[in-house]
Write a protein that holds these residues in place. Sequence first.
Motif, PDB file in Angstrom:
ATOM      1  N   VAL A   1       0.845  -1.195   0.000  1.00 20.02           N
ATOM      2  CA  VAL A   1       0.000   0.000   0.000  1.00 20.02           C
ATOM      3  C   VAL A   1       0.875   1.236   0.000  1.00 20.02           C
ATOM      4  N   GLU A   2       0.376   2.275  -0.618  1.00 21.18           N
ATOM      5  CA  GLU A   2       1.025   3.580  -0.590  1.00 21.18           C
ATOM      6  C   GLU A   2      -0.089   4.609  -0.740  1.00 21.18           C
ATOM      7  N   PHE A   3      -0.215   5.455   0.271  1.00 21.09           N
ATOM      8  CA  PHE A   3      -1.272   6.457   0.201  1.00 21.09           C
ATOM      9  C   PHE A   3      -0.904   7.662   1.046  1.00 21.09           C
ATOM     10  N   ARG A   4      -1.631   8.725   0.789  1.00 21.84           N
ATOM     11  CA  ARG A   4      -1.468   9.988   1.491  1.00 21.84           C
ATOM     12  C   ARG A   4      -2.870  10.472   1.846  1.00 21.84           C
ATOM     13  N   VAL A   5      -3.049  10.917   3.078  1.00 24.55           N
ATOM     14  CA  VAL A   5      -4.302  11.517   3.522  1.00 24.55           C
ATOM     15  C   VAL A   5      -3.946  12.920   3.983  1.00 24.55           C
ATOM     16  N   GLU A   6      -4.584  13.933   3.382  1.00 15.34           N
ATOM     17  CA  GLU A   6      -4.250  15.287   3.773  1.00 15.34           C
ATOM     18  C   GLU A   6      -5.475  16.182   3.723  1.00 15.34           C
ATOM     19  N   GLN A   7      -5.375  17.298   4.417  1.00 13.45           N
ATOM     20  CA  GLN A   7      -6.454  18.271   4.433  1.00 13.45           C
ATOM     21  C   GLN A   7      -5.855  19.658   4.475  1.00 13.45           C
ATOM     22  N   GLN A   8      -6.417  20.564   3.672  1.00 17.53           N
ATOM     23  CA  GLN A   8      -6.028  21.964   3.761  1.00 17.53           C
ATOM     24  C   GLN A   8      -6.957  22.625   4.765  1.00 17.53           C
ATOM     25  N   VAL A   9      -6.366  23.270   5.742  1.00 18.61           N
ATOM     26  CA  VAL A   9      -7.120  23.941   6.801  1.00 18.61           C
ATOM     27  C   VAL A   9      -6.969  25.440   6.586  1.00 18.61           C
ATOM     28  N   SER A  10      -8.087  26.158   6.535  1.00 22.41           N
ATOM     29  CA  SER A  10      -8.022  27.606   6.327  1.00 22.41           C
ATOM     30  C   SER A  10      -8.771  28.321   7.444  1.00 22.41           C
ATOM     31  N   GLY A  11      -8.660  29.629   7.445  1.00 21.43           N
ATOM     32  CA  GLY A  11      -9.299  30.429   8.487  1.00 21.43           C
ATOM     33  C   GLY A  11      -8.536  30.410   9.794  1.00 21.43           C
ATOM     34  N   LEU A  12      -7.242  30.086   9.729  1.00 21.13           N
ATOM     35  CA  LEU A  12      -6.423  30.007  10.941  1.00 21.13           C
ATOM     36  C   LEU A  12      -5.970  31.396  11.374  1.00 21.13           C
ATOM     37  N   ARG A  13      -5.928  31.602  12.659  1.00 17.12           N
ATOM     38  CA  ARG A  13      -5.405  32.850  13.208  1.00 17.12           C
ATOM     39  C   ARG A  13      -3.886  32.868  13.107  1.00 17.12           C
ATOM     40  N   ASP A  14      -3.340  34.048  13.022  1.00 22.12           N
ATOM     41  CA  ASP A  14      -1.898  34.229  12.998  1.00 22.12           C
ATOM     42  C   ASP A  14      -1.293  33.674  14.290  1.00 22.12           C
ATOM     43  N   GLY A  15      -0.270  32.820  14.169  1.00 19.44           N
ATOM     44  CA  GLY A  15       0.360  32.250  15.351  1.00 19.44           C
ATOM     45  C   GLY A  15       1.081  30.958  15.034  1.00 19.44           C
ATOM     46  N   SER A  16       1.340  30.173  16.072  1.00 20.75           N
ATOM     47  CA  SER A  16       2.027  28.885  15.926  1.00 20.75           C
ATOM     48  C   SER A  16       1.091  27.754  16.326  1.00 20.75           C
ATOM     49  N   TYR A  17       1.319  26.587  15.704  1.00 13.84           N
ATOM     50  CA  TYR A  17       0.430  25.447  15.869  1.00 13.84           C
ATOM     51  C   TYR A  17       1.225  24.166  16.092  1.00 13.84           C
ATOM     52  N   ASN A  18       0.555  23.176  16.680  1.00 15.41           N
ATOM     53  CA  ASN A  18       1.071  21.815  16.795  1.00 15.41           C
ATOM     54  C   ASN A  18       0.158  20.897  15.999  1.00 15.41           C
ATOM     55  N   PHE A  19       0.745  19.877  15.359  1.00 17.30           N
ATOM     56  CA  PHE A  19      -0.039  18.879  14.629  1.00 17.30           C
ATOM     57  C   PHE A  19       0.396  17.495  15.096  1.00 17.30           C
ATOM     58  N   SER A  20      -0.586  16.633  15.367  1.00 19.29           N
ATOM     59  CA  SER A  20      -0.287  15.264  15.780  1.00 19.29           C
ATOM     60  C   SER A  20      -1.431  14.348  15.374  1.00 19.29           C
ATOM     61  N   LEU A  21      -1.202  13.056  15.505  1.00 18.61           N
ATOM     62  CA  LEU A  21      -2.249  12.057  15.331  1.00 18.61           C
ATOM     63  C   LEU A  21      -1.878  10.843  16.178  1.00 18.61           C
ATOM     64  N   GLN A  22      -2.798   9.915  16.282  1.00 16.56           N
ATOM     65  CA  GLN A  22      -2.546   8.645  16.964  1.00 16.56           C
ATOM     66  C   GLN A  22      -2.491   7.558  15.894  1.00 16.56           C
ATOM     67  N   ALA A  23      -1.532   6.635  16.009  1.00 16.09           N
ATOM     68  CA  ALA A  23      -1.351   5.585  15.003  1.00 16.09           C
ATOM     69  C   ALA A  23      -0.959   4.274  15.673  1.00 16.09           C
ATOM     70  N   GLN A  24      -1.523   3.190  15.178  1.00 14.45           N
ATOM     71  CA  GLN A  24      -1.142   1.849  15.639  1.00 14.45           C
ATOM     72  C   GLN A  24      -1.220   0.910  14.447  1.00 14.45           C
ATOM     73  N   GLY A  25      -0.392  -0.137  14.456  1.00 13.99           N
ATOM     74  CA  GLY A  25      -0.413  -1.089  13.350  1.00 13.99           C
ATOM     75  C   GLY A  25       0.782  -2.016  13.385  1.00 13.99           C
ATOM     76  N   GLY A  26       0.963  -2.764  12.287  1.00 16.93           N
ATOM     77  CA  GLY A  26       2.068  -3.702  12.227  1.00 16.93           C
ATOM     78  C   GLY A  26       2.218  -4.359  10.874  1.00 16.93           C
ATOM     79  N   ASP A  27       3.194  -5.239  10.765  1.00  9.41           N
ATOM     80  CA  ASP A  27       3.475  -6.032   9.566  1.00  9.41           C
ATOM     81  C   ASP A  27       3.705  -5.173   8.327  1.00  9.41           C
ATOM     82  N   VAL A  28       4.291  -3.981   8.513  1.00  7.27           N
ATOM     83  CA  VAL A  28       4.454  -3.044   7.406  1.00  7.27           C
ATOM     84  C   VAL A  28       5.725  -3.286   6.591  1.00  7.27           C
ATOM     85  N   GLY A  29       6.606  -4.170   7.059  1.00  2.79           N
ATOM     86  CA  GLY A  29       7.831  -4.488   6.327  1.00  2.79           C
ATOM     87  C   GLY A  29       8.996  -3.601   6.722  1.00  2.79           C
ATOM     88  N   ASP A  30      10.187  -4.067   6.397  1.00  2.00           N
ATOM     89  CA  ASP A  30      11.414  -3.355   6.757  1.00  2.00           C
ATOM     90  C   ASP A  30      11.607  -2.051   5.982  1.00  2.00           C
TER      91      ASP A  30
END
Length: 175
Positions: free
Chosen positions: A79-108
């Motif tokens: 598998v090869e894929f990308r999931v993305e979203q453009q977020v607009s209407g943000l206030r001027d400043g700094s941000y953090n981005f994170s997600l939660q991920a779990q899985g296995g058997d993805v290969g070396d």
Amino acid sequence: MFSYVKTGTDVPVKVDCADSVYVTVKLNNPIPLPETVSAIYNDGSAAEVPVGEQTDFQVKATDAYSGETSLHFWNADAVEFRVEQQVSGLRDGSYNFSLQAQGGDVGDDAVMYIYVSADGEYYEQSFSFSGWRVWQQPKIENIPCHSGSMTVGVYIKAAGGGWGTLDDFLLNPIQ
């Protein structure tokens, strides 16, 4: 081995590579996928092939970090894929981005990372899987944004049989 050069052998013909597909997803709307993509087979031929769904939203609390719904992937082939979203209407400043991920058997040779593009700059943080319900939280911190918009996403490239769940995508301002 040299007998194959002289006599040949039968190899199952299967897709070797396919065009990349990009879709735009708006919150709470269905995910539009093309019906076919151009593919090249291991014998050099090319054809349009139906798109198989490698990712899907699933409602299964035991595979979600919180709640019941998460983004899940698995496929017998790589598998090869990308999931993305453009977020607009943000206030001027700094941000953090994170997600939660779990899985296995993805290969070396698996490649997995989250990324952010903001104000002409690109940020990336790789992560790995450690098994079922062993959650990882890749983070990109202190992302300056003065244009009012940024693109956030995750990229996954995994071997056949690789599987995983992505949940709780979070883009938040630094207070």
